[in-house]
Every structure is written in structure tokens, then in C-alpha cells.
Design an enzyme around this catalytic site. Structure first.
Site, PDB file in Angstrom:
ATOM      1  N   ARG A  42      11.756  -6.015   3.847  1.00 24.00           N
ATOM      2  CA  ARG A  42      11.326  -4.617   3.837  1.00 24.00           C
ATOM      3  C   ARG A  42      12.276  -3.709   4.623  1.00 24.00           C
ATOM      4  O   ARG A  42      12.685  -4.050   5.736  1.00 24.00           O
ATOM      5  CB  ARG A  42       9.930  -4.561   4.445  1.00 24.00           C
ATOM      6  CG  ARG A  42       9.257  -3.238   4.281  1.00 24.00           C
ATOM      7  CD  ARG A  42       7.798  -3.423   4.186  1.00 24.00           C
ATOM      8  NE  ARG A  42       7.168  -3.472   5.502  1.00 24.00           N
ATOM      9  CZ  ARG A  42       5.857  -3.289   5.671  1.00 24.00           C
ATOM     10  NH1 ARG A  42       5.091  -3.046   4.638  1.00 24.00           N
ATOM     11  NH2 ARG A  42       5.336  -3.354   6.861  1.00 24.00           N
ATOM     12  N   LYS A  92       0.827  -1.212   0.000  1.00 21.50           N
ATOM     13  CA  LYS A  92       0.000   0.000   0.000  1.00 21.50           C
ATOM     14  C   LYS A  92       0.862   1.264   0.000  1.00 21.50           C
ATOM     15  O   LYS A  92       0.520   2.239  -0.657  1.00 21.50           O
ATOM     16  CB  LYS A  92      -0.927   0.029   1.228  1.00 21.50           C
ATOM     17  CG  LYS A  92      -1.892  -1.142   1.320  1.00 21.50           C
ATOM     18  CD  LYS A  92      -2.891  -0.963   2.452  1.00 21.50           C
ATOM     19  CE  LYS A  92      -2.272  -0.849   3.832  1.00 21.50           C
ATOM     20  NZ  LYS A  92      -1.531  -2.047   4.277  1.00 21.50           N
ATOM     21  N   ARG A 115      -9.119   1.261   9.625  1.00 24.92           N
ATOM     22  CA  ARG A 115      -8.729  -0.119   9.932  1.00 24.92           C
ATOM     23  C   ARG A 115      -9.754  -0.832  10.789  1.00 24.92           C
ATOM     24  O   ARG A 115      -9.606  -2.033  11.031  1.00 24.92           O
ATOM     25  CB  ARG A 115      -7.409  -0.101  10.694  1.00 24.92           C
ATOM     26  CG  ARG A 115      -6.178  -0.458   9.859  1.00 24.92           C
ATOM     27  CD  ARG A 115      -5.007  -0.287  10.763  1.00 24.92           C
ATOM     28  NE  ARG A 115      -3.826  -1.017  10.459  1.00 24.92           N
ATOM     29  CZ  ARG A 115      -2.775  -0.526   9.796  1.00 24.92           C
ATOM     30  NH1 ARG A 115      -2.826   0.666   9.265  1.00 24.92           N
ATOM     31  NH2 ARG A 115      -1.684  -1.240   9.671  1.00 24.92           N
ATOM     32  N   ARG A 118      -0.261  -8.932  13.171  1.00 29.14           N
ATOM     33  CA  ARG A 118      -0.855  -7.850  12.367  1.00 29.14           C
ATOM     34  C   ARG A 118      -1.779  -8.427  11.290  1.00 29.14           C
ATOM     35  O   ARG A 118      -2.814  -7.827  10.965  1.00 29.14           O
ATOM     36  CB  ARG A 118       0.249  -6.989  11.743  1.00 29.14           C
ATOM     37  CG  ARG A 118       0.946  -6.123  12.803  1.00 29.14           C
ATOM     38  CD  ARG A 118       2.294  -5.612  12.352  1.00 29.14           C
ATOM     39  NE  ARG A 118       2.206  -4.721  11.219  1.00 29.14           N
ATOM     40  CZ  ARG A 118       3.210  -4.500  10.380  1.00 29.14           C
ATOM     41  NH1 ARG A 118       4.364  -5.122  10.523  1.00 29.14           N
ATOM     42  NH2 ARG A 118       3.065  -3.652   9.404  1.00 29.14           N
ATOM     43  N   ARG A 149      11.675  -2.113  10.143  1.00 31.47           N
ATOM     44  CA  ARG A 149      10.744  -1.669  11.180  1.00 31.47           C
ATOM     45  C   ARG A 149      10.720  -2.655  12.343  1.00 31.47           C
ATOM     46  O   ARG A 149      10.808  -3.864  12.136  1.00 31.47           O
ATOM     47  CB  ARG A 149       9.343  -1.539  10.582  1.00 31.47           C
ATOM     48  CG  ARG A 149       9.177  -0.280   9.787  1.00 31.47           C
ATOM     49  CD  ARG A 149       7.907  -0.269   8.991  1.00 31.47           C
ATOM     50  NE  ARG A 149       6.722  -0.724   9.715  1.00 31.47           N
ATOM     51  CZ  ARG A 149       5.484  -0.627   9.233  1.00 31.47           C
ATOM     52  NH1 ARG A 149       5.278  -0.091   8.059  1.00 31.47           N
ATOM     53  NH2 ARG A 149       4.462  -1.076   9.932  1.00 31.47           N
TER      54      ARG A 149
HETATM   55  P1  AMP Z   1       1.214   0.501   9.001  1.00 32.47           P
HETATM   56  O1  AMP Z   1       2.425   1.289   8.662  1.00 32.47           O
HETATM   57  O2  AMP Z   1      -0.004   1.006   8.290  1.00 32.47           O
HETATM   58  O3  AMP Z   1       1.408  -0.973   8.858  1.00 32.47           O
HETATM   59  O4  AMP Z   1       0.941   0.769  10.557  1.00 32.47           O
HETATM   60  C1  AMP Z   1       1.869   0.395  11.547  1.00 32.47           C
HETATM   61  C2  AMP Z   1       1.185   0.330  12.892  1.00 32.47           C
HETATM   62  O5  AMP Z   1       0.655   1.626  13.228  1.00 32.47           O
HETATM   63  C3  AMP Z   1      -0.004  -0.611  12.960  1.00 32.47           C
HETATM   64  O6  AMP Z   1       0.370  -1.952  13.212  1.00 32.47           O
HETATM   65  C4  AMP Z   1      -0.792   0.004  14.118  1.00 32.47           C
HETATM   66  O7  AMP Z   1      -0.193  -0.289  15.366  1.00 32.47           O
HETATM   67  C5  AMP Z   1      -0.608   1.492  13.876  1.00 32.47           C
HETATM   68  N1  AMP Z   1      -1.652   2.035  12.965  1.00 32.47           N
HETATM   69  C6  AMP Z   1      -1.464   2.576  11.731  1.00 32.47           C
HETATM   70  N2  AMP Z   1      -2.629   2.979  11.210  1.00 32.47           N
HETATM   71  C7  AMP Z   1      -3.579   2.671  12.126  1.00 32.47           C
HETATM   72  C8  AMP Z   1      -4.989   2.806  12.157  1.00 32.47           C
HETATM   73  N3  AMP Z   1      -5.679   3.345  11.130  1.00 32.47           N
HETATM   74  N4  AMP Z   1      -5.640   2.373  13.272  1.00 32.47           N
HETATM   75  C9  AMP Z   1      -4.972   1.844  14.316  1.00 32.47           C
HETATM   76  N5  AMP Z   1      -3.658   1.667  14.345  1.00 32.47           N
HETATM   77  C10 AMP Z   1      -2.952   2.081  13.252  1.00 32.47           C
END
Ligand code: AMP
Length: 215
Positions: A127, A13, A88, A171, A160
Site C-alpha cells: 500500500r 474501504k 469504530r 490494528r 503509511r
Molecule cells: P484508517 O486510515 O481508517 O486505517 O485510520 C488510521 C488510524 O487513525 C487508525 O489506526 C486510528 O489510530 C485512527 N482512526 C481513524 N479513524 C478512527 C476512528 N473512527 N476512531 C478512532 N481512531 C480512528
């Protein structure tokens, strides 16, 4: 134009959203990027979000909705945004509906990127992200010109904290339980939802997304 990019962690994404944002000349709003930036800067928001992020759990909905409302109120977001990693959960989707209704905006569509779990786990192990500018790389499929160094800004590439296998599996589970049901939510609301395969080369996936958008 307001679009949601929906898909599991590691679906691509971030990479595809950035290309799509450039193509449509609108910003990408990635809640994960905003949270990581807050963690890096050590803000109160970052400090409270970090423990959720490190363990693969979701940051509470009210925190996320506050963050999104703030960005959507900025002039850069006036012509629309591509949401990456948001919404989410159902409450987040409902919250976004409320923000849109208040500001007279509408959601133009949802693009779903599908990638099997085993492909994701493998992909995520490669990654890396630039510690300075946040540009994503993958040592297998999208390596930098010089190993460990960002092509754009020369920053150091890092993995990360939440990309280790156990956290990725958590996740994926959270995605299946909390986020995947949003596909049904938007379909029921009459929003155009289109699914494309997130497997294959970056350009192929981008082409599939652009074709879905044009349709
Ligand atoms: P991502 O980079 O989108 O994979 O997000 C990394 C982490 O940030 C996720 O595993 C959540 O802990 C938090 N996070 C990101 N976006 C959201 C969201 N919309 N709602 C809740 N937690 C989020």
C-alpha cells in the site's frame, strides 16, 4: 443517503468508498484521512492523535465524534455521506445515532467488506498513498503509471507509518475487538447490513457493492 463502509484495515474501504462516493455523488468521510491531514498540518488535534495512530490504537471517541459532527454540519454533507473508518467503537456508533437524531438524518445501510487477515497483511505491504492528495495505490494490484509518482497530482507516493506488519496486526486485533461488534449493533437496531467479499479486482468489488446497494 448515509452509508457506513465497515471492514478491517486494508479491506479497500478507501478505494471502494471513493468510487461509491463518485457513483452516488456524495462525499466520503474518512476519519483516518482527516486525522492524517491534521497530523500533516501539525494542528493540536493532529499532535494529540499521532501517537495513537502510529501504534495502531484508536484515537479517543470524543475527539473523533467532534471531528465527525463538524464535517456533518458542512453544506457538502447535506445530501449524505459515506463513512469510511467510522464508527469504530460502540460509543462512536451511539454518538452517531445522537448526531443523526438531532439533525433529522437517518442511516440507510451498512456495507461490510470482508477480507481474511493474511490477505490483508500481504495487501498492506504494497500500500502507498500520495503525500499530497491522499490518493491510494497498491504496488501489486493498483500501481501508478510511474513508480512512486501519483497519477493525479504528480505527488510522491509514501507508505503509511502504521502499515508495518506489527502495527497492522495490532490494528486487526483492535478491529476484531472494538469494531466488528458494530455489525451486531446495527442488525439489532434494524439497520440493513450487507456483507460482501473485499477480495478480487477493484471493479469486481465495486460491482458487488453497487449490487448490494441496489438490493
Ligand atoms: P484508517 O486510515 O481508517 O486505517 O485510520 C488510521 C488510524 O487513525 C487508525 O489506526 C486510528 O489510530 C485512527 N482512526 C481513524 N479513524 C478512527 C476512528 N473512527 N476512531 C478512532 N481512531 C480512528
Amino acid at each position: 443517503m448515509n452509508l457506513i463502509l465497515l471492514g478491517p484495515p486494508g479491506a479497500g474501504k478507501g478505494t471502494q468508498g471513493a468510487l461509491l462516493a463518485a457513483r452516488l455523488d456524495i462525499p466520503k468521510l474518512a476519519t483516518g484521512d482527516l486525522l492524517r491531514e491534521a497530523v500533516r498540518r501539525g494542528t493540536p488535534l493532529g499532535l494529540s492523535a499521532k501517537r495513537y495512530m502510529d501504534s495502531g490504537e484508536l484515537v479517543p471517541d470524543d475527539v473523533i465524534l467532534g471531528l465527525v459532527a463538524e464535517v456533518l454540519g458542512s453544506p457538502e454533507a447535506e445530501r449524505g455521506v459515506i463513512f469510511d473508518g467510522f464508527p469504530r467503537t460502540l460509543p462512536q456508533a451511539e454518538g452517531l445515532d445522537g448526531i443523526f437524531a438531532e439533525s433529522g438524518r437517518r442511516l440507510d445501510g451498512v456495507l461490510v467488506m470482508e477480507v481474511p487477515d493474511d490477505v490483508i497483511v500481504r495487501r498492506i505491504s504494497g500500500r502507498r498513498t500520495c503525500a499530497d492528495c491522499g490518493r491510494p495505490y497498491n504496488v501489486f494490484s493498483e500501481p501508478p503509471t510511474v513508480a512512486g509518482v501519483c497519477d493525479v497530482c504528480g505527488g510522491k507516493l509514501v507508505a503509511r507509518v502504521d502499515d508495518d506488519e506489527a502495527t497492522v496486526r495490532r490494528r486487526l486485533q483492535v478491529f476484531a475487538e472494538e469494531t466488528a461488534p458494530l455489525i451486531g449493533y446495527y442488525r439489532a437496531a434494524g439497520v440493513l447490513v450487507q456483507s460482501i467479499s473485499g477480495e478480487g479486482a477493484v471493479e469486481e468489488v465495486q460491482h458487488a457493492l453497487a449490487t448490494a446497494l441496489a438490493a
